[in-house]
Design a protein around this motif. Structure first.
Motif, PDB file in Angstrom:
ATOM      1  N   ASP A  49      45.869  24.211 -37.023  1.00  0.00           N
ATOM      2  CA  ASP A  49      44.450  23.839 -36.918  1.00  0.00           C
ATOM      3  C   ASP A  49      43.571  25.002 -36.454  1.00  0.00           C
ATOM      4  OD1 ASP A  49      45.246  21.319 -37.665  1.00  0.00           O
ATOM      5  OD2 ASP A  49      44.941  20.389 -35.711  1.00  0.00           O
ATOM      6  N   TRP A  51      40.495  27.599 -36.066  1.00  0.00           N
ATOM      7  CA  TRP A  51      39.058  27.417 -36.227  1.00  0.00           C
ATOM      8  C   TRP A  51      38.398  28.621 -36.892  1.00  0.00           C
ATOM      9  CZ3 TRP A  51      41.528  26.426 -31.538  1.00  0.00           C
ATOM     10  CH2 TRP A  51      41.604  27.482 -30.630  1.00  0.00           C
ATOM     11  N   LYS A  52      39.203  29.594 -37.313  1.00  0.00           N
ATOM     12  CA  LYS A  52      38.731  30.702 -38.132  1.00  0.00           C
ATOM     13  C   LYS A  52      39.674  30.866 -39.318  1.00  0.00           C
ATOM     14  CE  LYS A  52      36.571  33.340 -34.362  1.00  0.00           C
ATOM     15  NZ  LYS A  52      36.518  34.651 -33.658  1.00  0.00           N
ATOM     16  N   ALA A  64      36.893  17.636 -39.734  1.00  0.00           N
ATOM     17  CA  ALA A  64      36.317  18.957 -39.933  1.00  0.00           C
ATOM     18  C   ALA A  64      36.583  19.929 -38.795  1.00  0.00           C
ATOM     19  CB  ALA A  64      34.809  18.827 -40.147  1.00  0.00           C
ATOM     20  N   ASP A  65      36.770  19.441 -37.565  1.00  0.00           N
ATOM     21  CA  ASP A  65      37.032  20.366 -36.466  1.00  0.00           C
ATOM     22  C   ASP A  65      38.486  20.813 -36.425  1.00  0.00           C
ATOM     23  OD1 ASP A  65      37.587  17.683 -35.748  1.00  0.00           O
ATOM     24  OD2 ASP A  65      37.592  18.178 -33.621  1.00  0.00           O
ATOM     25  N   HIS A  66      39.344  20.215 -37.254  1.00  0.00           N
ATOM     26  CA  HIS A  66      40.752  20.613 -37.332  1.00  0.00           C
ATOM     27  C   HIS A  66      41.111  21.217 -38.687  1.00  0.00           C
ATOM     28  CE1 HIS A  66      42.323  18.770 -33.535  1.00  0.00           C
ATOM     29  NE2 HIS A  66      41.166  18.122 -33.648  1.00  0.00           N
ATOM     30  N   ARG A  68      39.487  23.480 -41.447  1.00  0.00           N
ATOM     31  CA  ARG A  68      38.342  24.327 -41.772  1.00  0.00           C
ATOM     32  C   ARG A  68      38.640  25.168 -43.014  1.00  0.00           C
ATOM     33  NH1 ARG A  68      35.113  24.768 -36.736  1.00  0.00           N
ATOM     34  NH2 ARG A  68      36.263  23.678 -35.098  1.00  0.00           N
ATOM     35  N   ARG A  87      37.485  17.835 -49.170  1.00  0.00           N
ATOM     36  CA  ARG A  87      36.659  18.424 -48.119  1.00  0.00           C
ATOM     37  C   ARG A  87      36.686  19.954 -48.124  1.00  0.00           C
ATOM     38  NH1 ARG A  87      36.305  15.160 -42.518  1.00  0.00           N
ATOM     39  NH2 ARG A  87      34.897  13.572 -43.329  1.00  0.00           N
ATOM     40  N   LEU A  88      37.828  20.556 -48.480  1.00  0.00           N
ATOM     41  CA  LEU A  88      37.961  22.010 -48.408  1.00  0.00           C
ATOM     42  C   LEU A  88      37.842  22.692 -49.769  1.00  0.00           C
ATOM     43  CD1 LEU A  88      40.918  22.310 -45.858  1.00  0.00           C
ATOM     44  CD2 LEU A  88      38.453  22.351 -45.404  1.00  0.00           C
ATOM     45  N   SER A 348      38.038  25.095 -30.047  1.00  0.00           N
ATOM     46  CA  SER A 348      36.849  24.680 -30.797  1.00  0.00           C
ATOM     47  C   SER A 348      36.956  23.253 -31.313  1.00  0.00           C
ATOM     48  CB  SER A 348      36.610  25.642 -31.975  1.00  0.00           C
ATOM     49  OG  SER A 348      36.244  26.921 -31.503  1.00  0.00           O
ATOM     50  N   TYR A 349      37.939  22.501 -30.842  1.00  0.00           N
ATOM     51  CA  TYR A 349      38.066  21.111 -31.267  1.00  0.00           C
ATOM     52  C   TYR A 349      37.017  20.265 -30.560  1.00  0.00           C
ATOM     53  CZ  TYR A 349      42.597  23.066 -32.548  1.00  0.00           C
ATOM     54  OH  TYR A 349      43.585  23.863 -33.061  1.00  0.00           O
TER      55      TYR A 349
END
Length: 362
Positions: A49, A51-52, A64-66, A68, A87-88, A348-349
């Motif tokens: 997961d 965040w970058k 979305a927070d897991h 990206r 979604r991606l 960033s979760y």
């Protein structure tokens, strides 16, 4: 099999990524370290997961927070495949596992296990040279009739969320949610509009609501998510897509499910007369409904409450716990008072706060 994840190797200058205030997290014997990009398994050379954007990532679920965009190769549970591509992007390089299926990457045994959070959600188990870690992602212990029920993973170190990690958060049986309110609105000739996360809560409501009360409509953003989940074999009644042509008189007897952000958009005014409700764990707190300008608040969450978090952690048998998001400071302190080695970690979760920023775009 799993050529994508095992053939692409990179080596990162990890010493440049360590937050200086948490040096104890980065000892060489740690199977997972916490970097500027996210949770990183050095031995398998992959993230969980992140965040970058990174080279390789395991995703616990499709929120979305897991999950990206921008990563080169993804691994996730098979029930998340279509929703992740929705979604991606359909172009993503994605491989999937079933629950309990094991793959070995550079000696690290990796498997996914039910988290009970939403359809396709998983905990990630990693084991290497006798040391086992488990990453929870988001999870809940209550069965919702949709997602595979939470299963504790025996491990030495557990990385947990704590979205609702305070004693005040204790969920009641959600079976009574909405029914009486919906009938009351019907008698007053008002549409019943419920704000619920398009991925997770919306399907949980659709699965458990009494459809005999009346017609159920869904906002386009919810309808799109439903279609993706149904394509992967989920079983629930998806409701009817709400369109500009939907009869307004019919809506006065109907339940309408929409993303929370839709309550603040011009879209909502087209449904008047109406009554609004919000389904969220935050509704457990007095005054939360007023702050969000809804008529009713329904306590419904896809995250573990206080008793659930404690039961889950105890069931893992872990002696060391990292707390990644939510009430990290107080919950990690509570775990230390219980005799565990526990640390809070900044990530960033967003937990259930993410739903407040969810787009209502179709």
């Amino acid at each position: 099999m799993y050529i994508l994840l095992t053939s692409y190797l990179i080596y990162l200058p990890l010493h440049k990524q360590f937050p200086p205030h948490l040096p104890y997290l980065f000892m060489p014997n740690n199977l997972i370290v916490f970097t500027a990009e996210g949770l990183y398994c050095q031995q398998a050379d992959l993230y969980i997961d992140p965040w970058k954007p990174v080279a390789k990532a395991i995703l616990t679920h499709a929120h979305a927070d897991h999950a990206r965009p921008g990563t080169q190769y993804y691994l996730a549970h098979q029930d998340s495949a279509t929703i992740l591509r929705y979604r991606l992007g359909s172009h993503i390089r994605l491989e999937t596992l079933t629950y309990g299926q094991q793959v070995t990457i550079n000696g690290v045994e990796i498997s996914l296990h039910p988290a009970g959070h939403i359809i396709g959600s998983a905990q990630v188990r990693l084991s290497y040279q006798g040391e086992t870690w488990a990453v929870s992602g988001d999870y809940k212990l209550e069965e919702d009739g949709l997602s595979a029920p939470f299963e504790p993973v025996q491990c030495h170190t557990f990385i947990t969320e704590s979205t609702f990690g305070m004693p005040v958060y204790r969920w009641k049986d959600p079976a009574e949610v909405f029914g009486q309110w919906w009938r009351s609105n019907q008698q007053e000739g008002k549409a019943s509009v419920v704000a619920a996360y398009a991925l997770g809560k919306a399907q949980r409501i659709l699965k458990n609501i009494d459809h005999s009360i009346g017609r159920v409509y869904v906002h386009g953003a919810v309808a799109n998510v439903n279609e993706a989940l149904l394509a992967d074999g989920a079983v629930f009644e998806g409701g009817s897509r709400l369109t500009a042509q939907t009869d307004r008189e019919t809506l006065r007897q109907s339940l309408i499910i929409a993303p929370p952000s839709a309550l603040n958009s011009p879209w909502i005014h087209k449904l008047k007369p109406l009554s609004t409700g919000i389904a969220s764990g935050w509704m457990n707190i007095r005054g939360a409904r007023r702050r969000k300008a809804a008529d009713r608040g329904f306590v419904l969450s896809d995250h573990a409450d206080w008793p659930g978090l404690n039961r889950a952690i105890e069931a893992t048998g872990a002696s060391r716990v990292y707390v990644t998001h939510g009430y990290t400071a107080s919950f990690s302190r509570w775990l230390r008072e219980k005799g565990l080695e526990a640390y809070e970690v900044q990530t960033s979760y967003e937990g259930e706060l993410a739903e407040l920023n969810e787009s209502a775009a179709e």
